[in-house]
Every structure is written in C-alpha cells, then in structure tokens.
Design an enzyme around this catalytic site. Structure first.
Site, PDB file in Angstrom:
ATOM      1  CD1 TRP A 168     -64.700 -49.238  85.591  1.00 44.01           C
ATOM      2  CD2 TRP A 168     -66.201 -48.234  84.270  1.00 44.01           C
ATOM      3  NE1 TRP A 168     -65.567 -50.198  85.133  1.00 44.01           N
ATOM      4  CE2 TRP A 168     -66.503 -49.612  84.332  1.00 44.01           C
ATOM      5  CE3 TRP A 168     -67.026 -47.394  83.503  1.00 44.01           C
ATOM      6  CZ2 TRP A 168     -67.569 -50.187  83.648  1.00 44.01           C
ATOM      7  CZ3 TRP A 168     -68.098 -47.961  82.821  1.00 44.01           C
ATOM      8  CH2 TRP A 168     -68.360 -49.332  82.894  1.00 44.01           C
ATOM      9  CG  HIS A 188     -63.541 -52.298  82.341  1.00 42.56           C
ATOM     10  ND1 HIS A 188     -64.859 -52.099  82.031  1.00 42.56           N
ATOM     11  CD2 HIS A 188     -62.832 -51.556  81.431  1.00 42.56           C
ATOM     12  CE1 HIS A 188     -64.947 -51.276  80.984  1.00 42.56           C
ATOM     13  NE2 HIS A 188     -63.743 -50.932  80.616  1.00 42.56           N
ATOM     14  NE  ARG A 214     -62.715 -50.526  88.185  1.00 39.83           N
ATOM     15  CZ  ARG A 214     -63.850 -51.192  88.158  1.00 39.83           C
ATOM     16  NH1 ARG A 214     -64.741 -50.988  89.118  1.00 39.83           N
ATOM     17  NH2 ARG A 214     -64.101 -52.052  87.193  1.00 39.83           N
ATOM     18  CD  GLN A 228     -62.803 -56.232  86.066  1.00 39.50           C
ATOM     19  OE1 GLN A 228     -62.666 -56.137  84.844  1.00 39.50           O
ATOM     20  NE2 GLN A 228     -63.668 -55.508  86.744  1.00 39.50           N
ATOM     21  CB  VAL A 271     -73.969 -55.721  77.902  1.00 36.92           C
ATOM     22  CG1 VAL A 271     -72.676 -56.484  77.737  1.00 36.92           C
ATOM     23  CG2 VAL A 271     -74.026 -55.026  79.260  1.00 36.92           C
ATOM     24  CB  ALA A 325     -69.470 -59.624  77.373  1.00 36.81           C
TER      25      ALA A 325
HETATM   26  N1  PHE Z   1     -66.395 -54.454  82.915  1.00 34.50           N
HETATM   27  C1  PHE Z   1     -67.455 -54.401  83.872  1.00 34.50           C
HETATM   28  C2  PHE Z   1     -66.907 -53.866  85.198  1.00 34.50           C
HETATM   29  O1  PHE Z   1     -65.721 -53.872  85.403  1.00 34.50           O
HETATM   30  C3  PHE Z   1     -68.083 -55.745  84.113  1.00 34.50           C
HETATM   31  C4  PHE Z   1     -68.784 -56.301  82.905  1.00 34.50           C
HETATM   32  C5  PHE Z   1     -68.101 -57.032  81.962  1.00 34.50           C
HETATM   33  C6  PHE Z   1     -70.142 -56.103  82.726  1.00 34.50           C
HETATM   34  C7  PHE Z   1     -68.754 -57.550  80.847  1.00 34.50           C
HETATM   35  C8  PHE Z   1     -70.801 -56.597  81.630  1.00 34.50           C
HETATM   36  C9  PHE Z   1     -70.092 -57.334  80.710  1.00 34.50           C
HETATM   37  O2  PHE Z   1     -67.639 -53.463  86.044  1.00 34.50           O
END
Ligand code: PHE
Length: 357
Positions: A168, A188, A214, A228, A271, A325
């Site tokens: 990120w 995010h 970003r 998002q 995750v 998630a």
């Molecule tokens: N937050 C991650 C992104 O912005 C996406 C994501 C969210 C992946 C939740 C897994 C679980 O790339």
C-alpha cells in the site's frame, strides 16, 4: 372609398381635400394604441374644431350645387370615421381583455423541465452493492478516512518496517508524535474490521463503504482516491463455504445470474487463507477478450478467513469464533459493468462522461 371622393375639392377653410383627410385620418387611426390616443384622434378629426368638422362648417360658403355634392361626400366620410372609432374602441377593449388573459398565471400548466442532476456512477454502483449485502443480512457502518497507523496497518498484522507495507503506497498526515507520524489517509477499508471487532461481540455481519487513498502514479487502472466496500462476518462456525456462497451470490446479483466464480490464492497479512475472487468474463463468456486480458476470468476482489491472531488480539476466542472478510473496489466494479476504460474519468468532473449514467 377614397376613389369615390375624387376629384378632390379644395375647401376654402384650409385648402384640405376630403381625400387627404380620409387617408390621413385612417393612417393616424392605425397608429392609435390606447384609449387616450383614440380620444385625441377623435377630437382632431371629429371634434368641434376637428378637421372634418371645419370642412362641414365651410360648406355654407359654397354655391348650392357644390354644397350638395361636397356635403354628401363629407357626411359619408363623417359616418365612415365615426364607424372606425367605434370599431377601434371595441378592438382596444378586446385586446385589454386578451392582455389580462395572457398575464394570468395558469398554475395547472406543466413548467419547463429543469435540468436534473443524477447520482455519480460510483454512488450508483455503491448503492447496488450495499443493497445486495443488506439483503443478505449485513449491516452498513462507516469509519474515519483519516486513520491511525495502528488500525490501518499494525493491528492488521502489518508491522512497521514489514515488507507487506509496500503493498500500500501511503499518504501520511504531516503530524508527528514521539518522533513518528502515526496518522494517514486510510489505504483501505480493512481498519474497520478491527474497529468493529473491538467494539462488538459476535455475531457480526457488516459492510463498510468508504473512500481510500493511495500515493499512486495514476494510470487507466489506478487512481489516488477510490471507493471500497469492506465485508466482515464473524460468528461460531463460519467457514470458507459461507465466504464462497456469499460472494458467489454477490457476483451473480451484480454481473448476471449465469456468472461462474473461482477462487485463487492471494496474500493479505490479515487473512488466512487469503484469496482473490474471479468471475468468468461476462463479455466473452470465458473465451478471452480485452476486458479479461484474454484469460477468460476477471478478478473482482480480495478476501479470506480472518486471521486467528487478529481474532485473539481483539479479545475473541479463536477456537470458538471464525470469520471471513473481503474488500472490493467500487470503481473497478462500475468500470466492468459499464465498460469504462479509464478510472481517472470518475473524478475528472467532466459532465460529458458523468451524464451518461
Ligand atoms: N484491504 C485489501 C485491499 O485493499 C482487500 C481485502 C480486504 C483483502 C479484506 C482481504 C480481506 O487490497
């Protein structure tokens, strides 16, 4: 009428011929626009000292023959002009009424249509996506756009100086505390996973929409601001099957009932396992085209099972509770739905683009 009055007779009073009087009287009358002007006209021609009246008075000085002939014609002109006054007066009265009618506001008439605004394409797709999850029992909640490092990274198992931070590109807030910059524009919506779990006990089913930022060099598929939707479900007995069923239903509602979904391994520190969701290309049906980069598949989101260390860190018993998630980019979904080729169009404020949706 003028023809019948010829040859014109010079009158002793003012040398005016009846023909001249007639043609001027009628043309003056034509220019009369209101009652006052009409009265002035009547006095000028038919009043006691009016032009025609003077001719009639002068008749007495003419020889008998002439008197009879000119008198006849002058009387006919008098009748003609009197008739013209009556007619004009009636017409003026009528147009006053008409003016009143025209001035009256008819409140029953439909007004001219106002140019109406519309929802931004991001908002339209965002609402469709949220509606879809709300109908599956998810609640909509929101979190801050300016976020702490702790929520955006640390608590999501992305410690300082860890290479995962490179995933990120971050816009840091120019605010220092203890020699560090602990605030940023969230990269995010995932920090809301932590915020929600810290405040609530399972069962949890939430979707979190919001803007993310970003430090990007923009190009047709990257923008420095985007929208998002984060999804989080935590409960006893939640499994990959729940994740798969929920996201497959979402894909079919947004991209059509025949969509096939496939999962592929991906890595996100928060995750385990982590995955990306792909749908078969709705344009070529899987044969391969420009939209799917000739692969037949389109990636639409990142997802996974909430990492047990995260569940433990917010005080949940990870033996008892599990969760899934996911996070998806709304602009990307809107681009796929509408065939938009450049993400930068969304926030360039060009009405030629925006008014198409
Ligand atoms: N937050 C991650 C992104 O912005 C996406 C994501 C969210 C992946 C939740 C897994 C679980 O790339």
């Amino acid at each position: 009428m003028a023809a019948s009055l010829t040859p014109a007779l010079p009158m002793p009073s003012d040398n005016e011929s009846l023909e001249e009087i007639e043609s001027q009287a009628l043309s003056d009358l034509g220019a009369v626009a209101d009652g006052d002007a009409l009265e002035r006209w009547r006095v000028a021609y038919l009043g006691r000292r009016g032009r025609l009246t003077r001719v009639l008075r002068g008749l007495a000085d003419l020889p008998l023959e002439e008197r009879k002939r000119v008198g006849d014609k002058a009387n006919r002109l008098k009748q003609e002009l009197e008739g013209a006054v009556r007619e004009k007066r009636a017409r003026l009265a009528m147009s006053a009424t008409e003016a009143l009618i025209a001035e009256r506001i008819d409140v029953t008439l439909p007004g001219p249509p106002l140019p109406s605004g519309r929802l931004h394409p991001t908002t339209q797709t965002l609402r469709d996506v949220l509606d879809c999850f709300v109908s599956m029992g998810f609640q909509v909640v929101e979190g801050p756009e300016i976020e702490w490092d702790r929520y955006n990274f640390e608590a999501l198992r992305i410690p300082r100086d860890h290479p995962a931070r490179d995933m990120w590109d971050t816009l840091w807030i120019d605010y220092e505390k203890d020699g560090e910059r602990p605030m940023l524009l969230r990269t995010h919506t995932s920090p809301n996973q932590i915020r929600i779990m810290e405040q609530t006990q399972p069962p949890i089913r939430v979707v979190v929409p919001g803007k993310c930022y970003r430090y990007e060099a923009t190009d047709p598929t990257h923008e420095w601001m985007m929208t998002q939707v984060e999804g989080l479900a935590v409960d006893e007995g939640i499994s990959m099957a729940d994740l798969k069923g929920t996201l497959a239903e979402f894909a079919r509602r947004i991209f059509g009932p025949d969509r096939k979904v496939a999962f592929r391994c991906d890595y996100f520190p928060f995750v385990e396992p982590g995955m990306e969701l792909r749908i078969d290309c709705f344009l070529c049906g899987g044969d391969g085209c420009r939209t799917c980069s000739r692969t037949g598949w389109i990636e639409i989101l990142g997802a996974g099972m909430v990492h047990p260390e995260i569940l433990e860190a917010v005080g949940y018993d990870s033996e008892r509770y599990t969760g899934f998630a996911f996070g998806l980019g709304i602009e990307r979904i809107a681009m796929l739905r509408h065939g938009i080729e450049d993400i930068r169009l969304f926030y360039a404020n060009d009405l030629r683009f925006l008014s198409q949706f």
